[in-house]
Scaffold this motif. Structure first.
Motif, PDB file in Angstrom:
ATOM      1  N   LEU A 252       0.817  -1.206   0.000  1.00 54.19           N
ATOM      2  CA  LEU A 252       0.000   0.000   0.000  1.00 54.19           C
ATOM      3  C   LEU A 252       0.854   1.260   0.000  1.00 54.19           C
ATOM      4  O   LEU A 252       0.628   2.189  -0.791  1.00 54.19           O
ATOM      5  CB  LEU A 252      -0.920  -0.012   1.222  1.00 54.19           C
ATOM      6  CG  LEU A 252      -1.829   1.201   1.426  1.00 54.19           C
ATOM      7  CD1 LEU A 252      -2.767   1.373   0.241  1.00 54.19           C
ATOM      8  CD2 LEU A 252      -2.627   1.056   2.715  1.00 54.19           C
ATOM      9  N   ILE A 253       1.852   1.305   0.869  1.00 50.93           N
ATOM     10  CA  ILE A 253       2.733   2.479   0.949  1.00 50.93           C
ATOM     11  C   ILE A 253       3.476   2.675  -0.364  1.00 50.93           C
ATOM     12  O   ILE A 253       3.608   3.804  -0.863  1.00 50.93           O
ATOM     13  CB  ILE A 253       3.711   2.332   2.127  1.00 50.93           C
ATOM     14  CG1 ILE A 253       2.935   2.381   3.456  1.00 50.93           C
ATOM     15  CG2 ILE A 253       4.764   3.431   2.100  1.00 50.93           C
ATOM     16  CD1 ILE A 253       3.772   2.039   4.670  1.00 50.93           C
ATOM     17  N   SER A 254       3.960   1.586  -0.949  1.00 48.34           N
ATOM     18  CA  SER A 254       4.674   1.672  -2.225  1.00 48.34           C
ATOM     19  C   SER A 254       3.762   2.188  -3.328  1.00 48.34           C
ATOM     20  O   SER A 254       4.159   3.028  -4.150  1.00 48.34           O
ATOM     21  CB  SER A 254       5.234   0.297  -2.611  1.00 48.34           C
ATOM     22  OG  SER A 254       6.172  -0.163  -1.660  1.00 48.34           O
ATOM     23  N   ASN A 255       2.518   1.683  -3.358  1.00 49.45           N
ATOM     24  CA  ASN A 255       1.567   2.108  -4.388  1.00 49.45           C
ATOM     25  C   ASN A 255       1.279   3.600  -4.298  1.00 49.45           C
ATOM     26  O   ASN A 255       1.253   4.312  -5.312  1.00 49.45           O
ATOM     27  CB  ASN A 255       0.255   1.338  -4.242  1.00 49.45           C
ATOM     28  CG  ASN A 255       0.367  -0.112  -4.685  1.00 49.45           C
ATOM     29  OD1 ASN A 255       1.373  -0.520  -5.250  1.00 49.45           O
ATOM     30  ND2 ASN A 255      -0.656  -0.897  -4.408  1.00 49.45           N
ATOM     31  N   VAL A 256       1.059   4.089  -3.081  1.00 49.88           N
ATOM     32  CA  VAL A 256       0.704   5.491  -2.903  1.00 49.88           C
ATOM     33  C   VAL A 256       1.917   6.397  -3.145  1.00 49.88           C
ATOM     34  O   VAL A 256       1.792   7.462  -3.763  1.00 49.88           O
ATOM     35  CB  VAL A 256       0.126   5.738  -1.497  1.00 49.88           C
ATOM     36  CG1 VAL A 256      -0.200   7.224  -1.295  1.00 49.88           C
ATOM     37  CG2 VAL A 256      -1.135   4.907  -1.278  1.00 49.88           C
TER      38      VAL A 256
END
Length: 323
Positions: A252-256
């Protein structure tokens, strides 16, 4: 191709200036073409609809007057890849999509596709996003039922509005999303329950049991313990959402972060500090960190900014729990 009823409804809605109904029928035609393998045509129809909505910029809803404040129509554009859930959950969502696309094949054998779905889990774990993705993937409009406006103090009024909504579900194919569903699906045996709410729940049970449309009915709740047990039998599938584990947090952090992702980010400390936060809270914290980096003229987000924003989210949660 579009059937005769769809063509007539398309023409009628156009000359009656019922734009939302026009868009809904056009989306139904696009969905039908997609199910038949005509992906290019379905995509072209979707582009024409989106272009028309942008040019017209109309907020007129073609629902009965009593429903205009109760149903919010949107055309979601959230990608399936944006949903961060366990692989097991992703497979179950994909199965719902697959059955919808091949509903005619199932009907030929006397079977129905999964179309009444209950989503259960803490706030911010992806329930609303799932409803949006179902609509996006199936090229259907998302009709969000404003449950807080649906429930009124006047005897019989809520049940009457529910009937209108289920009439709409039958008439216009879409994804119908009941958020905070426990507001109308509460346990009938509760001592503090009032007679009117018991009647509302009984009405909902009756309407959802009798509904035979092709629309998807999606209900979501943060409090499954409040739901009447009879409701669970009315849904074709029940999906349980949980707070993200370290693997999902990292994805999630990587995607955002995207291009703002620091190559040597200290994942161990960032993930450890993210424990206990929902998907929505983590995504908000990351976006806040990105804004800080942009305003500081930086091209990457470091651990310090992430940790500050994550801590702020934790503080906000603590404040809410004290109230």
């Amino acid at each position: 191709m579009a059937n005769a009823d769809q063509v007539k409804l398309l023409i009628k809605s156009h000359f009656n200036d019922e734009q939302e109904r026009f868009y809904t029928v056009a989306l139904q035609i696009a969905a039908s073409e997609a199910r038949q393998g005509h992906a290019a045509l379905a995509n072209d129809i979707m582009k024409l609809i989106e272009k028309g909505k942008r040019e017209r910029r109309s907020n007129v809803i073609s629902f009965p007057r009593d429903l205009r404040a109760l149903v919010l129509t949107t055309i979601p554009d959230i990608s399936y890849s944006a949903l961060v859930v366990p692989q097991k959950m992703r497979k179950r969502i994909s199965r719902i999509l697959h059955e919808y696309r091949y509903m005619d094949k199932l009907k030929a054998y006397g079977l129905k596709h999964r179309r009444k779905i209950l989503l259960i889990g803490p706030p911010g774990t992806g329930k609303t996003m799932t409803a949006s993705i179902l609509a996006k993937e199936l090229t259907l409009p998302l009709q969000t039922i404003q449950v807080d406006r649906l429930v009124t103090k006047f005897m019989g009024e809520t049940s009457a509005k529910l009937r209108q909504i289920f009439d709409l579900i039958e008439q216009e194919c879409a994804v119908y999303f009941f958020d905070e569903f426990d507001a109308i699906g509460g346990e009938r045996s509760k001592d503090n329950d009032v007679g009117e709410m018991r009647r509302v729940l009984n009405s909902f049970l009756q309407f959802i049991e009798q509904d035979t449309s092709d629309s998807l009915i999606v209900a979501a709740t943060n409090n499954p313990g409040l739901l009447d047990q009879a409701l669970f039998r009315r849904f074709d599938d029940i999906l349980y959402y949980e707070l993200p584990d370290h693997s999902q947090q990292k994805q999630l952090i990587s995607n955002v972060l995207g291009v703002f992702l620091k190559k040597n980010l200290n994942w161990q400390i960032v993930l450890a500090e993210s424990n206990g936060l929902s998907h929505g809270e983590i995504a908000d914290a990351v976006r806040n960190a990105i804004k800080e980096a942009i305003l500081a003229g930086e091209k990457q987000v470091d651990e310090e900014k992430l940790l500050i924003m994550i801590e702020e989210k934790k503080d906000a949660r603590k404040g809410c729990s004290k109230e």
